[in-house]
Design a protein around this motif. Structure first.
Motif, mmCIF file in Angstrom:
data_model
loop_
_atom_site.group_PDB
_atom_site.id
_atom_site.type_symbol
_atom_site.label_atom_id
_atom_site.label_comp_id
_atom_site.label_asym_id
_atom_site.label_seq_id
_atom_site.Cartn_x
_atom_site.Cartn_y
_atom_site.Cartn_z
ATOM 1 N N TYR A 5 14.898 12.624 1.466
ATOM 2 C CA TYR A 5 13.729 11.904 1.975
ATOM 3 C C TYR A 5 12.638 12.922 2.279
ATOM 4 O O TYR A 5 12.707 13.628 3.277
ATOM 5 C CB TYR A 5 14.082 11.125 3.249
ATOM 6 C CG TYR A 5 15.207 10.147 3.025
ATOM 7 C CD1 TYR A 5 14.970 8.938 2.367
ATOM 8 C CD2 TYR A 5 16.492 10.433 3.431
ATOM 9 C CE1 TYR A 5 15.990 8.039 2.136
ATOM 10 C CE2 TYR A 5 17.529 9.537 3.204
ATOM 11 C CZ TYR A 5 17.276 8.342 2.555
ATOM 12 O OH TYR A 5 18.290 7.458 2.329
ATOM 13 N N PRO A 6 11.658 13.032 1.396
ATOM 14 C CA PRO A 6 10.592 14.017 1.638
ATOM 15 C C PRO A 6 9.817 13.673 2.907
ATOM 16 O O PRO A 6 9.737 12.514 3.318
ATOM 17 C CB PRO A 6 9.698 13.891 0.401
ATOM 18 C CG PRO A 6 10.030 12.569 -0.192
ATOM 19 C CD PRO A 6 11.431 12.231 0.208
ATOM 20 N N ALA A 7 9.304 14.696 3.539
ATOM 21 C CA ALA A 7 8.514 14.499 4.758
ATOM 22 C C ALA A 7 7.304 13.624 4.452
ATOM 23 O O ALA A 7 6.688 13.724 3.398
ATOM 24 C CB ALA A 7 8.061 15.851 5.303
ATOM 25 N N ALA A 8 7.015 12.724 5.390
ATOM 26 C CA ALA A 8 5.854 11.830 5.219
ATOM 27 C C ALA A 8 4.581 12.654 5.312
ATOM 28 O O ALA A 8 4.489 13.569 6.114
ATOM 29 C CB ALA A 8 5.873 10.747 6.287
ATOM 30 N N ASP A 9 3.618 12.322 4.474
ATOM 31 C CA ASP A 9 2.347 13.022 4.585
ATOM 32 C C ASP A 9 1.547 12.438 5.753
ATOM 33 O O ASP A 9 1.931 11.427 6.347
ATOM 34 C CB ASP A 9 1.575 12.996 3.265
ATOM 35 C CG ASP A 9 1.044 11.619 2.878
ATOM 36 O OD1 ASP A 9 1.069 10.685 3.706
ATOM 37 O OD2 ASP A 9 0.580 11.477 1.738
ATOM 38 N N GLU A 10 0.458 13.072 6.070
ATOM 39 C CA GLU A 10 -0.347 12.680 7.234
ATOM 40 C C GLU A 10 -0.874 11.251 7.117
ATOM 41 O O GLU A 10 -0.966 10.542 8.107
ATOM 42 C CB GLU A 10 -1.516 13.655 7.426
ATOM 43 C CG GLU A 10 -1.111 15.096 7.644
ATOM 44 C CD GLU A 10 -0.274 15.330 8.878
ATOM 45 O OE1 GLU A 10 -0.321 14.510 9.824
ATOM 46 O OE2 GLU A 10 0.453 16.335 8.903
ATOM 47 N N ARG A 15 -0.644 5.524 8.846
ATOM 48 C CA ARG A 15 -0.358 4.104 8.582
ATOM 49 C C ARG A 15 0.716 3.584 9.533
ATOM 50 O O ARG A 15 0.605 2.476 10.076
ATOM 51 C CB ARG A 15 0.069 3.901 7.126
ATOM 52 C CG ARG A 15 -1.084 4.023 6.135
ATOM 53 C CD ARG A 15 -0.658 3.623 4.729
ATOM 54 N NE ARG A 15 0.159 4.627 4.080
ATOM 55 C CZ ARG A 15 -0.320 5.632 3.342
ATOM 56 N NH1 ARG A 15 -1.628 5.759 3.143
ATOM 57 N NH2 ARG A 15 0.488 6.498 2.777
ATOM 58 N N GLN A 16 1.753 4.380 9.748
ATOM 59 C CA GLN A 16 2.827 3.975 10.657
ATOM 60 C C GLN A 16 2.308 3.854 12.092
ATOM 61 O O GLN A 16 2.659 2.906 12.802
ATOM 62 C CB GLN A 16 3.986 4.965 10.589
ATOM 63 C CG GLN A 16 4.727 4.934 9.278
ATOM 64 C CD GLN A 16 5.734 6.065 9.145
ATOM 65 O OE1 GLN A 16 5.961 6.847 10.058
ATOM 66 N NE2 GLN A 16 6.348 6.151 7.974
ATOM 67 N N ARG A 61 -2.034 6.700 17.431
ATOM 68 C CA ARG A 61 -2.816 6.411 16.226
ATOM 69 C C ARG A 61 -3.990 7.369 16.112
ATOM 70 O O ARG A 61 -4.279 7.911 15.040
ATOM 71 C CB ARG A 61 -3.319 4.967 16.242
ATOM 72 C CG ARG A 61 -3.998 4.575 14.931
ATOM 73 C CD ARG A 61 -4.899 3.377 15.083
ATOM 74 N NE ARG A 61 -6.021 3.763 15.924
ATOM 75 C CZ ARG A 61 -6.687 2.921 16.710
ATOM 76 N NH1 ARG A 61 -6.363 1.658 16.774
ATOM 77 N NH2 ARG A 61 -7.689 3.336 17.438
ATOM 78 N N GLN A 62 -4.663 7.628 17.213
ATOM 79 C CA GLN A 62 -5.807 8.546 17.185
ATOM 80 C C GLN A 62 -5.361 9.963 16.843
ATOM 81 O O GLN A 62 -6.009 10.649 16.059
ATOM 82 C CB GLN A 62 -6.538 8.538 18.528
ATOM 83 C CG GLN A 62 -7.807 9.370 18.518
ATOM 84 C CD GLN A 62 -8.796 8.894 17.463
ATOM 85 O OE1 GLN A 62 -9.139 7.722 17.439
ATOM 86 N NE2 GLN A 62 -9.237 9.786 16.599
ATOM 87 N N ASP A 63 -4.243 10.397 17.416
ATOM 88 C CA ASP A 63 -3.717 11.726 17.096
ATOM 89 C C ASP A 63 -3.383 11.829 15.608
ATOM 90 O O ASP A 63 -3.670 12.846 14.972
ATOM 91 C CB ASP A 63 -2.473 12.026 17.933
ATOM 92 C CG ASP A 63 -2.786 12.215 19.404
ATOM 93 O OD1 ASP A 63 -3.970 12.399 19.774
ATOM 94 O OD2 ASP A 63 -1.817 12.167 20.207
ATOM 95 N N ALA A 64 -2.781 10.774 15.055
ATOM 96 C CA ALA A 64 -2.444 10.769 13.632
ATOM 97 C C ALA A 64 -3.706 10.781 12.772
ATOM 98 O O ALA A 64 -3.754 11.444 11.736
ATOM 99 C CB ALA A 64 -1.572 9.558 13.293
ATOM 100 N N ALA A 65 -4.731 10.065 13.216
ATOM 101 C CA ALA A 65 -6.003 10.061 12.482
ATOM 102 C C ALA A 65 -6.628 11.449 12.499
ATOM 103 O O ALA A 65 -7.119 11.934 11.468
ATOM 104 C CB ALA A 65 -6.963 9.032 13.077
ATOM 105 N N ASP A 66 -6.601 12.098 13.642
ATOM 106 C CA ASP A 66 -7.132 13.462 13.732
ATOM 107 C C ASP A 66 -6.375 14.403 12.792
ATOM 108 O O ASP A 66 -6.978 15.203 12.083
ATOM 109 C CB ASP A 66 -7.049 13.979 15.170
ATOM 110 C CG ASP A 66 -8.011 13.284 16.123
ATOM 111 O OD1 ASP A 66 -8.941 12.586 15.655
ATOM 112 O OD2 ASP A 66 -7.817 13.420 17.352
ATOM 113 N N ALA A 67 -5.035 14.277 12.782
ATOM 114 C CA ALA A 67 -4.220 15.137 11.926
ATOM 115 C C ALA A 67 -4.490 14.871 10.448
ATOM 116 O O ALA A 67 -4.356 15.775 9.617
ATOM 117 C CB ALA A 67 -2.734 14.926 12.241
ATOM 118 N N ALA A 68 -4.872 13.641 10.129
ATOM 119 C CA ALA A 68 -5.181 13.284 8.739
ATOM 120 C C ALA A 68 -6.621 13.630 8.361
ATOM 121 O O ALA A 68 -7.058 13.323 7.259
ATOM 122 C CB ALA A 68 -4.921 11.791 8.515
#
Length: 78
Positions: A5-10, A15-16, A61-68
């Motif tokens: 299972y490859p690591a999920a991309d940002e 999305r999650q 969600r905001q942290d994930a958006a920043d990372a993306a």
């Protein structure tokens, strides 16, 4: 050895996180729809728990958006 299972991309993590925030918001809305006219202490406790969950999910969600790479300029007035 190759990972099964490859690591999920940002973007997938974003999305999650967005889906988790949507679910938390929907649970909060459902609670508010069934809230009695005069809330009892248990209602207030449930509201606090649901609100905390929704706020935490929004932050994730905001942290994930920043990372993306989806950082937005500040929306606060100067």
């Amino acid at each position: 050895m190759t990972d099964l299972y490859p690591a999920a991309d940002e973007r997938e993590l974003l999305r999650q996180a967005a889906a988790a925030h949507t679910a938390a918001s929907a649970d909060l809305e459902a609670f508010l729809r069934r809230l009695p006219e005069v809330p009892e202490p248990a209602d207030i406790t449930e509201y606090a728990n649901l609100l905390t969950r929704e706020e935490r999910a929004r932050g994730d969600r905001q942290d994930a958006a920043d990372a993306a790479g989806l950082q937005l300029p500040s929306m606060e007035s100067e």
